[in-house]
Design a protein around this motif. Structure first.
Motif, short mmCIF file in Angstrom:
data_model
loop_
_atom_site.label_atom_id
_atom_site.label_comp_id
_atom_site.label_asym_id
_atom_site.label_seq_id
_atom_site.Cartn_x
_atom_site.Cartn_y
_atom_site.Cartn_z
N GLU A 165 -29.06 21.14 -33.31
CA GLU A 165 -28.86 22.16 -32.28
C GLU A 165 -27.44 22.12 -31.73
N ASP A 166 -26.85 20.95 -31.65
CA ASP A 166 -25.49 20.82 -31.14
C ASP A 166 -24.47 21.50 -32.05
N ASP A 167 -24.80 21.66 -33.33
CA ASP A 167 -23.89 22.30 -34.27
C ASP A 167 -23.64 23.76 -33.93
N PHE A 168 -24.56 24.41 -33.24
CA PHE A 168 -24.45 25.83 -32.93
C PHE A 168 -24.18 26.09 -31.45
N TYR A 169 -23.90 25.06 -30.70
CA TYR A 169 -23.66 25.20 -29.27
C TYR A 169 -22.45 26.10 -28.98
N TRP A 170 -21.43 26.03 -29.82
CA TRP A 170 -20.21 26.81 -29.61
C TRP A 170 -20.50 28.31 -29.58
N GLN A 171 -21.53 28.75 -30.30
CA GLN A 171 -21.84 30.18 -30.33
C GLN A 171 -22.26 30.69 -28.96
N GLU A 172 -22.88 29.87 -28.17
CA GLU A 172 -23.32 30.29 -26.84
C GLU A 172 -22.14 30.55 -25.92
N ALA A 173 -20.98 29.97 -26.22
CA ALA A 173 -19.80 30.16 -25.38
C ALA A 173 -19.08 31.47 -25.70
N LEU A 174 -19.45 32.12 -26.80
CA LEU A 174 -18.80 33.35 -27.21
C LEU A 174 -19.52 34.58 -26.66
N SER A 175 -18.74 35.63 -26.39
CA SER A 175 -19.35 36.89 -25.99
C SER A 175 -20.01 37.52 -27.22
N PHE A 176 -20.83 38.53 -27.01
CA PHE A 176 -21.48 39.20 -28.12
C PHE A 176 -20.45 39.82 -29.06
N THR A 177 -19.41 40.43 -28.49
CA THR A 177 -18.36 41.05 -29.30
C THR A 177 -17.64 40.01 -30.15
#
Length: 90
Positions: A2-14
């Protein structure tokens, strides 16, 4: 895992949409089919993305040496435009 995809949560949808488009272009496909690829962008970004897609087609890929152009297979992009203007620009 789950930690591998944590960075995606910091990005906006765009930003996430831009990453998906970049992933598609990095693979340098001969045929690229995109459903409404300009939908999530402002006008200036739409124009820039459309220009990148045109460059991908005209240069037979992106970021490749110019002297190998004649040895590369053609590139084709199909996409659904958001407006008549985009369709004419394509």
């Amino acid at each position: 895992l789950e930690d591998d995809f944590y960075w995606q949560e910091a990005l906006s949808f765009t930003e996430q949409v831009k990453i998906c488009l970049l992933r598609a272009l990095i693979t340098n496909p001969e045929v690229l089919i995109l459903h409404r690829p300009l939908h999530n962008y402002d006008h200036a970004t739409q124009e820039h993305v459309l220009e990148v897609l045109k460059q991908h087609t005209q240069n037979r890929g992106l970021g490749l040496p110019g002297d190998t152009w004649s040895h590369r297979r053609p590139r084709t992009v199909f996409f659904t435009p958001e407006s008549i203007h985009q369709a004419k620009e394509a």
